[in-house]
Write a protein that holds these residues in place. Structure first.
Motif, PDB file in Angstrom:
ATOM      1  N   SER A   1      19.098  65.306  49.546  1.00 58.04           N
ATOM      2  CA  SER A   1      18.157  64.828  50.656  1.00 58.04           C
ATOM      3  C   SER A   1      16.852  65.507  49.942  1.00 58.04           C
ATOM      4  N   GLN A   2      15.644  64.693  50.364  1.00 54.94           N
ATOM      5  CA  GLN A   2      14.589  65.439  49.341  1.00 54.94           C
ATOM      6  C   GLN A   2      14.584  66.010  48.258  1.00 54.94           C
ATOM      7  N   ILE A   3      14.899  65.141  47.387  1.00 58.72           N
ATOM      8  CA  ILE A   3      15.270  65.260  45.988  1.00 58.72           C
ATOM      9  C   ILE A   3      13.932  64.600  45.096  1.00 58.72           C
TER      10      ILE A   3
ATOM     11  N   LEU B   1      24.280  53.420  46.117  1.00 63.38           N
ATOM     12  CA  LEU B   1      23.503  55.105  45.776  1.00 63.38           C
ATOM     13  C   LEU B   1      23.327  55.933  46.666  1.00 63.38           C
ATOM     14  N   GLY B   2      23.062  55.568  48.369  1.00 64.68           N
ATOM     15  CA  GLY B   2      22.852  56.641  49.337  1.00 64.68           C
ATOM     16  C   GLY B   2      20.965  56.563  49.268  1.00 64.68           C
ATOM     17  N   GLY B   3      20.882  57.768  49.786  1.00 62.42           N
ATOM     18  CA  GLY B   3      18.624  57.864  49.996  1.00 62.42           C
ATOM     19  C   GLY B   3      18.726  59.242  48.946  1.00 62.42           C
ATOM     20  N   GLY B   4      17.842  59.747  49.517  1.00 57.67           N
ATOM     21  CA  GLY B   4      17.653  61.289  49.120  1.00 57.67           C
ATOM     22  C   GLY B   4      15.735  60.965  48.289  1.00 57.67           C
ATOM     23  N   LEU B   5      15.338  60.674  48.537  1.00 57.91           N
ATOM     24  CA  LEU B   5      14.214  60.410  47.376  1.00 57.91           C
ATOM     25  C   LEU B   5      12.705  61.447  48.283  1.00 57.91           C
ATOM     26  N   GLY B   6      12.198  62.254  47.928  1.00 56.27           N
ATOM     27  CA  GLY B   6      11.511  63.085  48.577  1.00 56.27           C
ATOM     28  C   GLY B   6       9.945  62.722  48.513  1.00 56.27           C
TER      29      GLY B   6
ATOM     30  N   TYR C   1      17.274  51.131  55.301  1.00 48.99           N
ATOM     31  CA  TYR C   1      16.653  52.245  56.194  1.00 48.99           C
ATOM     32  C   TYR C   1      17.786  53.115  56.807  1.00 48.99           C
ATOM     33  N   ALA C   2      17.562  54.317  56.163  1.00 48.36           N
ATOM     34  CA  ALA C   2      18.788  55.447  56.699  1.00 48.36           C
ATOM     35  C   ALA C   2      17.793  55.327  58.763  1.00 48.36           C
ATOM     36  N   VAL C   3      19.059  54.932  59.375  1.00 47.56           N
ATOM     37  CA  VAL C   3      18.310  55.134  61.247  1.00 47.56           C
ATOM     38  C   VAL C   3      18.134  56.658  61.584  1.00 47.56           C
TER      39      VAL C   3
ATOM     40  N   ILE D   1      12.639  70.743  64.168  1.00 45.96           N
ATOM     41  CA  ILE D   1      13.403  71.419  64.099  1.00 45.96           C
ATOM     42  C   ILE D   1      13.270  72.224  62.432  1.00 45.96           C
ATOM     43  N   ARG D   2      12.652  71.399  61.823  1.00 43.03           N
ATOM     44  CA  ARG D   2      12.910  71.133  60.138  1.00 43.03           C
ATOM     45  C   ARG D   2      12.660  72.743  59.718  1.00 43.03           C
ATOM     46  N   PRO D   3      11.123  73.422  60.031  1.00 42.33           N
ATOM     47  CA  PRO D   3      10.968  75.110  60.236  1.00 42.33           C
ATOM     48  C   PRO D   3      11.604  75.349  59.761  1.00 42.33           C
TER      49      PRO D   3
ATOM     50  N   LEU E   1      31.526  51.087  46.188  1.00 42.34           N
ATOM     51  CA  LEU E   1      31.586  52.259  46.511  1.00 42.34           C
ATOM     52  C   LEU E   1      29.890  52.920  46.344  1.00 42.34           C
ATOM     53  N   HIS E   2      30.483  53.769  47.378  1.00 42.69           N
ATOM     54  CA  HIS E   2      29.532  54.686  48.463  1.00 42.69           C
ATOM     55  C   HIS E   2      29.261  56.418  47.793  1.00 42.69           C
ATOM     56  N   PHE E   3      27.732  56.690  47.878  1.00 42.15           N
ATOM     57  CA  PHE E   3      27.386  57.911  46.836  1.00 42.15           C
ATOM     58  C   PHE E   3      26.630  58.116  47.613  1.00 42.15           C
ATOM     59  N   HIS E   4      25.779  59.343  47.699  1.00 42.75           N
ATOM     60  CA  HIS E   4      24.848  60.429  49.008  1.00 42.75           C
ATOM     61  C   HIS E   4      24.574  61.436  48.176  1.00 42.75           C
ATOM     62  N   VAL E   5      23.732  61.943  47.141  1.00 36.46           N
ATOM     63  CA  VAL E   5      23.935  62.954  46.636  1.00 36.46           C
ATOM     64  C   VAL E   5      23.072  64.126  46.842  1.00 36.46           C
TER      65      VAL E   5
ATOM     66  N   PRO F   1      17.661  55.124  51.674  1.00 35.94           N
ATOM     67  CA  PRO F   1      16.260  56.225  51.698  1.00 35.94           C
ATOM     68  C   PRO F   1      15.551  56.143  53.562  1.00 35.94           C
ATOM     69  N   GLY F   2      15.901  57.087  53.916  1.00 31.51           N
ATOM     70  CA  GLY F   2      15.568  57.328  55.452  1.00 31.51           C
ATOM     71  C   GLY F   2      13.918  57.965  55.239  1.00 31.51           C
ATOM     72  N   ARG F   3      14.289  59.547  54.601  1.00 35.12           N
ATOM     73  CA  ARG F   3      12.645  60.246  55.005  1.00 35.12           C
ATOM     74  C   ARG F   3      11.412  59.473  54.020  1.00 35.12           C
TER      75      ARG F   3
HETATM   76  N1  LLP Z   1      22.880  58.923  53.318  1.00 35.14           N
HETATM   77  C1  LLP Z   1      23.789  58.796  53.906  1.00 35.14           C
HETATM   78  C2  LLP Z   1      25.172  59.045  53.510  1.00 35.14           C
HETATM   79  C3  LLP Z   1      22.750  59.908  54.418  1.00 35.14           C
HETATM   80  O1  LLP Z   1      23.920  61.341  54.641  1.00 35.14           O
HETATM   81  C4  LLP Z   1      21.302  60.486  54.449  1.00 35.14           C
HETATM   82  C5  LLP Z   1      21.010  61.423  55.070  1.00 35.14           C
HETATM   83  C6  LLP Z   1      20.875  59.653  53.965  1.00 35.14           C
HETATM   84  C7  LLP Z   1      21.743  58.411  52.920  1.00 35.14           C
HETATM   85  C8  LLP Z   1      19.253  59.481  53.307  1.00 35.14           C
HETATM   86  O2  LLP Z   1      18.320  60.591  53.150  1.00 35.14           O
HETATM   87  P1  LLP Z   1      17.331  60.863  53.324  1.00 35.14           P
HETATM   88  O3  LLP Z   1      16.337  59.163  51.940  1.00 35.14           O
HETATM   89  O4  LLP Z   1      16.646  60.635  54.147  1.00 35.14           O
HETATM   90  O5  LLP Z   1      16.362  61.697  52.326  1.00 35.14           O
HETATM   91  N2  LLP Z   1      17.803  66.399  58.621  1.00 35.14           N
HETATM   92  C9  LLP Z   1      17.458  67.174  57.042  1.00 35.14           C
HETATM   93  C10 LLP Z   1      17.668  65.734  56.873  1.00 35.14           C
HETATM   94  C11 LLP Z   1      19.081  65.256  56.121  1.00 35.14           C
HETATM   95  C12 LLP Z   1      19.745  64.547  55.297  1.00 35.14           C
HETATM   96  C13 LLP Z   1      21.015  63.579  56.029  1.00 35.14           C
HETATM   97  N3  LLP Z   1      21.611  62.592  55.296  1.00 35.14           N
HETATM   98  C14 LLP Z   1      16.008  67.430  57.242  1.00 35.14           C
HETATM   99  O6  LLP Z   1      15.253  67.460  58.041  1.00 35.14           O
HETATM  100  O7  LLP Z   1      15.637  67.719  55.729  1.00 35.14           O
END
Ligand code: LLP
Length: 387
Positions: free
Chosen positions: A190-192, A225-230, A45-47, A304-306, A184-188, A267-269
């Motif tokens: 967020s909000q994909i 493979l990082g996070g990013g699922l929208g 989980y992306a803290v 702050i997002r908007p 290896l670590h990747f992350h492409v 995943p975080g979001r």
């Molecule tokens: N892993 C890495 C290396 C990351 O940089 C991020 C997010 C995540 C995982 C988690 O990604 P997620 O699953 O949450 O998409 N403040 C912005 C989003 C910034 C994301 C930064 N990196 C927003 O409010 O949309």
């Protein structure tokens, strides 16, 4: 939807506040844990998305790992029960002190983002008499088709090591005595919102890069493979739990190098966004020349997002729903902060509102409370939990 009784209880609380639906969090995390088992994909989980204690406790309680981006996040994850061997630590600018925390606690992986950082980690591990587990974050140069501030996998972004440095990188890794290269670590980005397209591209690129490292004599034991699922910001109730299965299936179907290796995601979001709302009170309804304003007691400092990304969050008038308000009107819903970008939404059609009404700004569980600040010396919003 909250009952009229619940809404009248909430009306008595000091606003604004974050409200978390712990049952939805529980259901979401259970689903992720189930799919993690089914597909053999380890989840961290992306803290950074939300570091509230009760939320971390719930996520750690389901056996997920943590993805951290600061020394304090590493310490916080440990405090909340994430085992050290499931904690990854990424970030382009780790300080010596943060590296000492990570190495000293023997975490699963320090994801290094540059060659000079690897040299510093090697030296610090040597000085502590330890071996540090290091993965290298790669810049895969992939377009995630997302907002320019939250895309991270492109050559022009600051993240990771790009292909032109792979030669010197492998030479350096071969030379470091105090690090254990573990993947290896990747992350492409967020909000994909096109997971099949973007993540299958990420998998293809990952396969190419894994092959390059293995032909250079480096076994890639872990692929992250990082996070990013929208998530669905427009209609959160239609999709309260994001489509984790499509993400995991896309990885399972497309990552040829999966076999014989450990695969991870971060995943975080998608885990925390839908369980949180920012609840705010209408201070004034003001009739402008060409539009009506609904002025709230929550501002861009609370969420702050908007203001920062022009992000859309659905707005609901809880009090108007509870009293069965039939009339609607178009409002610019705005916050009190002295910045013209402090706007929740323009021209939103909502039930006729009045002073004192509670509004719920939805899908605020991720990067909401975590990014709050005290601009204008405003108080930080508290959190309440349902369930
Ligand atoms: N892993 C890495 C290396 C990351 O940089 C991020 C997010 C995540 C995982 C988690 O990604 P997620 O699953 O949450 O998409 N403040 C912005 C989003 C910034 C994301 C930064 N990196 C927003 O409010 O949309």
């Amino acid at each position: 939807m909250l009952s009229a009784n619940k809404i009248s209880e909430l009306e008595k609380l000091r606003t604004p506040f974050y409200l978390y639906d712990m049952q939805l969090l529980e259901d979401t995390v259970s689903e992720v844990a189930r799919l993690s088992e089914e597909y053999g994909i380890e989840v961290h989980y992306a803290v950074k998305a939300n570091a509230e204690g009760r939320i971390l406790d719930c996520i750690a309680g389901h056996g997920l790992g943590a993805d951290c981006v600061s020394g304090n996040e590493v310490l916080c994850a440990l405090e909340h029960g994430f085992p050290a061997d499931r904690i990854a630590f990424a970030g382009v600018g780790k300080t010596d002190e943060e590296i000492r925390i990570a190495v000293g606690n023997g975490i699963f992986s320090i994801n290094c983002e540059s060659l000079p950082e690897i040299e510093v980690v090697d030296a610090i591990a040597g000085s502590l008499g330890k071996r540090a587990n290091v993965s290298v974050r790669i810049n895969p140069n992939i377009d995630a088709h997302t907002h320019k501030y939250i895309t991270t996998g492109l050559e022009e972004n600051k993240f990771g090591v790009s292909e032109h440095e792979f030669g010197p990188l492998m030479e350096l890794l071969g030379r470091c005595k105090n690090i254990n290269f573990n993947g290896l670590h990747f992350h492409v980005g967020s909000q994909i919102l096109e997971p099949e397209e973007v993540f299958s591209l990420e998998c293809r690129r990952t396969d190419e890069i894994v092959a390059l490292f293995e032909s250079g004599g480096f076994h890639v034991e872990n692929i992250d493979l990082g996070g990013g699922l929208g998530i669905d910001y427009m209609d959160p109730d239609a999709h309260p739990i994001p489509d984790f299965r499509t993400w995991f299936r896309t990885i399972s179907d497309n990552l040829r190098s999966f076999r014989g290796r450990r695969v991870h995601v971060e995943p975080g979001r998608s885990i925390v966004a839908q369980c949180g709302s920012l609840v705010t009170r209408v201070l004034y309804v003001k009739h402008g020349v060409s539009r009506d304003f609904m002025i709230t007691d929550a501002g861009m400092n609370d969420l702050i997002r908007p203001a920062l990304y022009g992000a859309y969050h659905k707005i609901e008038n809880l009090s108007a729903a509870a009293r069965g308000e039939k009339d609607t009107a178009a409002y610019d819903v705005v916050g009190p902060v002295c910045e013209s970008s402090d706007v929740w939404g323009e021209g939103r059609t909502l039930p006729a509102g009045r002073r004192g009404d509670l509004l719920s700004i939805r899908s605020a569980g991720a990067y909401g409370q975590a990014m709050a600040n005290r601009y204008n010396l405003r108080d930080l919003a508290q959190a309440y939990y349902i369930g």
